[in-house]
Design a protein around this motif. Structure first.
Motif, mmCIF file in Angstrom:
data_model
loop_
_atom_site.group_PDB
_atom_site.id
_atom_site.type_symbol
_atom_site.label_atom_id
_atom_site.label_comp_id
_atom_site.label_asym_id
_atom_site.label_seq_id
_atom_site.Cartn_x
_atom_site.Cartn_y
_atom_site.Cartn_z
ATOM 1 N N VAL A 17 2.694 -13.335 -4.905
ATOM 2 C CA VAL A 17 2.870 -13.113 -3.465
ATOM 3 C C VAL A 17 1.972 -11.940 -3.105
ATOM 4 C CG1 VAL A 17 4.482 -12.504 -1.642
ATOM 5 C CG2 VAL A 17 5.229 -13.981 -3.516
ATOM 6 N N LYS A 18 0.809 -12.233 -2.582
ATOM 7 C CA LYS A 18 -0.234 -11.218 -2.417
ATOM 8 C C LYS A 18 0.088 -10.213 -1.317
ATOM 9 C CE LYS A 18 -2.880 -13.196 -5.505
ATOM 10 N NZ LYS A 18 -3.090 -12.566 -6.828
ATOM 11 N N ASP A 19 0.827 -10.648 -0.294
ATOM 12 C CA ASP A 19 1.051 -9.792 0.874
ATOM 13 C C ASP A 19 2.546 -9.720 1.171
ATOM 14 O OD1 ASP A 19 1.004 -8.376 3.204
ATOM 15 O OD2 ASP A 19 -0.292 -9.766 4.308
ATOM 16 N N LEU A 20 3.141 -8.578 0.866
ATOM 17 C CA LEU A 20 4.574 -8.418 1.118
ATOM 18 C C LEU A 20 4.916 -8.499 2.600
ATOM 19 C CD1 LEU A 20 5.728 -5.581 -1.324
ATOM 20 C CD2 LEU A 20 6.301 -8.010 -1.411
ATOM 21 N N ASN A 21 3.961 -8.181 3.446
ATOM 22 C CA ASN A 21 4.213 -8.256 4.883
ATOM 23 C C ASN A 21 4.617 -9.668 5.320
ATOM 24 O OD1 ASN A 21 3.233 -5.493 6.090
ATOM 25 N ND2 ASN A 21 1.699 -6.075 4.586
ATOM 26 N N GLU A 89 8.111 5.763 6.905
ATOM 27 C CA GLU A 89 7.352 6.612 7.817
ATOM 28 C C GLU A 89 7.370 5.951 9.191
ATOM 29 O OE1 GLU A 89 3.468 7.509 6.274
ATOM 30 O OE2 GLU A 89 4.224 7.766 4.229
ATOM 31 N N TYR A 90 7.828 6.689 10.199
ATOM 32 C CA TYR A 90 8.019 6.091 11.518
ATOM 33 C C TYR A 90 7.857 7.141 12.603
ATOM 34 C CZ TYR A 90 12.744 8.151 11.386
ATOM 35 O OH TYR A 90 13.810 9.022 11.318
ATOM 36 N N PHE A 91 7.720 6.671 13.820
ATOM 37 C CA PHE A 91 7.569 7.552 14.973
ATOM 38 C C PHE A 91 8.738 7.341 15.927
ATOM 39 C CE2 PHE A 91 3.292 7.512 13.377
ATOM 40 C CZ PHE A 91 2.763 8.752 13.734
ATOM 41 N N VAL A 92 9.185 8.437 16.525
ATOM 42 C CA VAL A 92 10.067 8.386 17.691
ATOM 43 C C VAL A 92 9.301 9.097 18.797
ATOM 44 C CG1 VAL A 92 12.252 9.084 18.711
ATOM 45 C CG2 VAL A 92 12.169 8.373 16.311
ATOM 46 N N LYS A 170 4.545 -2.856 5.827
ATOM 47 C CA LYS A 170 4.865 -2.432 7.190
ATOM 48 C C LYS A 170 5.842 -3.425 7.815
ATOM 49 C CE LYS A 170 0.774 0.304 8.211
ATOM 50 N NZ LYS A 170 -0.351 0.555 9.156
ATOM 51 N N ASP A 171 6.743 -2.889 8.637
ATOM 52 C CA ASP A 171 7.723 -3.751 9.286
ATOM 53 C C ASP A 171 7.199 -4.239 10.636
ATOM 54 O OD1 ASP A 171 8.138 -1.709 11.164
ATOM 55 O OD2 ASP A 171 9.927 -0.943 10.145
ATOM 56 N N ASP A 172 8.053 -4.904 11.404
ATOM 57 C CA ASP A 172 7.639 -5.504 12.666
ATOM 58 C C ASP A 172 7.223 -4.462 13.699
ATOM 59 O OD1 ASP A 172 8.268 -8.001 11.612
ATOM 60 O OD2 ASP A 172 10.344 -7.886 12.296
ATOM 61 N N ASP A 173 7.673 -3.216 13.536
ATOM 62 C CA ASP A 173 7.296 -2.132 14.444
ATOM 63 C C ASP A 173 6.171 -1.267 13.878
ATOM 64 O OD1 ASP A 173 9.174 -2.870 16.348
ATOM 65 O OD2 ASP A 173 10.743 -1.599 15.513
ATOM 66 N N LEU A 418 12.733 -6.174 -0.259
ATOM 67 C CA LEU A 418 12.024 -5.203 -1.094
ATOM 68 C C LEU A 418 12.593 -5.189 -2.511
ATOM 69 C CD1 LEU A 418 11.608 -2.176 1.346
ATOM 70 C CD2 LEU A 418 9.862 -3.814 0.633
ATOM 71 N N ILE A 419 13.887 -4.932 -2.621
ATOM 72 C CA ILE A 419 14.582 -4.906 -3.909
ATOM 73 C C ILE A 419 15.861 -5.719 -3.770
ATOM 74 C CG2 ILE A 419 15.705 -3.483 -5.661
ATOM 75 C CD1 ILE A 419 12.771 -2.975 -5.614
ATOM 76 N N LEU A 420 16.099 -6.643 -4.682
ATOM 77 C CA LEU A 420 17.293 -7.490 -4.686
ATOM 78 C C LEU A 420 18.127 -7.176 -5.925
ATOM 79 C CD1 LEU A 420 15.549 -10.941 -4.010
ATOM 80 C CD2 LEU A 420 16.065 -9.140 -2.347
ATOM 81 N N ASN A 421 19.363 -7.651 -5.911
ATOM 82 C CA ASN A 421 20.221 -7.533 -7.090
ATOM 83 C C ASN A 421 20.880 -8.874 -7.361
ATOM 84 O OD1 ASN A 421 21.805 -6.347 -9.202
ATOM 85 N ND2 ASN A 421 23.551 -6.329 -7.791
ATOM 86 N N LYS A 422 20.769 -9.357 -8.589
ATOM 87 C CA LYS A 422 21.433 -10.592 -9.006
ATOM 88 C C LYS A 422 22.685 -10.195 -9.781
ATOM 89 C CE LYS A 422 20.820 -15.210 -9.228
ATOM 90 N NZ LYS A 422 22.243 -15.564 -9.374
#
Length: 427
Positions: A17-21, A89-92, A170-173, A418-422
């Motif tokens: 999966v080359k692009d986590l986005n 890392e984010y902006f308000v 990066k997320d949707d924002d 990002l991180i899962l648990n089984k």
């Protein structure tokens, strides 16, 4: 006492999966039909296909997909047990923040060791329970707060900021999320020891936490055994220091619709008995007043009917006595309580049943968007709020009370995928 454990995390294989986005998402409860469709279109391996599938028999379908992805090494398991350092890392506005936390497994506690500030609803809990039954996996994280005024835990992890991350996305924002794997036993032992002193507060994930408790009881009733730290006695969580300046809480604004015979003059006459009403010609002036008076009980108010921007400022504290005595003084003095109990219910007749059925109220994060929707859609008015503070969340949770719906917005959300648990279960 908080018991936390490193674990063998599952995550996407960057070789395949080359692009986590393309594969991570917002938490399930933030995904509407349009966003679900967008995620589906991004990748055949987008995590939405597991957490909020569109297919028939979607829970079993999710279980089969997860197993196939693991077998085909789309999702892989780390060989070493680890904590995972997680930054956002984010902006308000124009201000940049870095929120730091660590991902691990937390021991489930049905008593006072984990404190909540929101009520849960039957529908979402049933949905998440069906998913965990079918997949025996944790996808979304519980967002847990703990107090660490000296930042001792984050200080153990800060050196990783200068090292290459395991992955970043990066997320949707357009907020930047980074994850590092922590396998240093010395650091792990110190984190576990320091966390034993802590009380945990649920910031986000109340339904997921209660679902984990319900699943644990269900497994125990069946005589199943929880095997190791990845068993059903523990749950995937991200732990964040409530005293860190990187933690910010945003307001959630309210949009009114469907109020029969809504009359602005009548509403203002009622409100004037208990609130001072200030009028502004520009939204920026209303915003400035709200921002400068965060310690007061103030609400921005704009209707579709006229062009004025108003601020309602509580002047008659005696009106708080109309809120039932079963609530503490601190609860009564919350801005969101005053809005819900005095203004929405008292003046406009929007009671708890109407809130539960979502017949008169919508919620939105950004105040500019809330005001813009008055022009675009069939909303009658908007209430603009100041954020609830972290101290208020802690205080209300310590007293065992639950805040009104949508009282807090811990921004940005923790990404799913990002991180899962089984889970490891012996049946």
């Amino acid at each position: 006492m908080a018991e936390v454990f490193p674990f063998h995390g599952y995550h996407y294989n960057l070789a395949k999966v080359k692009d986590l986005n393309e594969v991570v998402t917002q938490p399930y409860d933030k995904i509407d039909q349009e966003l679900q469709k967008n995620y589906y279109q991004k990748s055949p391996y987008n995590i939405v296909r597991l957490i909020l599938g569109k297919e028939d028999n979607r829970y079993q379908n999710a279980a089969e997909k997860l197993q196939t992805w693991i077998e085909n090494e789309i999702i892989i398991r780390d060989q070493e047990a680890a904590f995972y350092f997680y930054t956002q890392e984010y902006f308000v506005g124009e201000n940049k923040f870095i929120r730091k936390g660590f991902v691990g497994l937390g021991k489930l506690d049905a008593g006072s060791g984990v404190k909540a500030h929101e009520n849960t609803m039957a529908g979402p809990k049933a949905d998440r329970l069906n998913l965990i039954r079918a997949t025996e996996a944790n996808f979304g994280h519980i967002f847990m707060l703990y107090s660490d005024q000296k930042s001792e835990i984050n200080n153990l992890l800060n050196d990783y900021l200068n090292k290459p991350a395991l992955f970043e996305v990066k997320d949707d924002d357009n907020n930047l999320h980074k994850v590092w794997q922590i396998v240093d036993k010395n650091i792990i032992d110190k984190i576990q020891a320091k966390m034993k002193e802590k009380t945990l507060y649920i910031a986000d994930g109340h339904h997921r936490y209660q679902t984990a408790l319900n699943f644990k009881k269900e497994c125990e009733d069946k005589g199943w055994k929880s095997v190791g730290t990845a068993g059903f006695n523990h749950r995937l969580m991200t732990f964040i220091n409530m005293d860190d300046p990187g933690l910010q809480v945003l307001a959630t604004h309210r949009l009114l619709y469907g109020i029969k015979n809504f009359n602005l003059a009548d509403f203002l006459n009622k409100a004037a008995e208990d609130f001072s009403i200030l009028e502004f010609n520009q939204k920026e002036k209303m915003y400035q007043y709200l921002d400068s008076n965060r310690a007061d009980k103030v609400f921005g108010f704009k209707t579709k009917q006229d062009n004025l921007y108003r601020v309602l400022k509580l002047k008659n504290k005696e009106i708080l006595n109309e809120i039932p005595d079963c609530f503490s003084t601190e609860y009564k003095e919350l801005a969101v309580t005053i809005l819900h109990k005095i203004i929405l219910e008292g003046y406009l007749g929007i009671d708890e049943r109407a809130l539960a059925e979502k017949t008169n109220l919508d919620y939105i994060r950004y105040r500019d968007q809330a005001l813009a929707k008055l022009d675009q859609q069939s909303y009658q008015a908007a209430f603009i709020l100041n954020p609830t503070t972290v101290a208020e969340v802690q205080n209300i949770a310590d007293q065992g009370e639950k805040m009104p719906q949508k009282s807090t917005d811990f921004y940005p959300k923790l990404l799913t995928g990002l991180i899962l648990n089984k889970l490891t279960i012996q049946k």
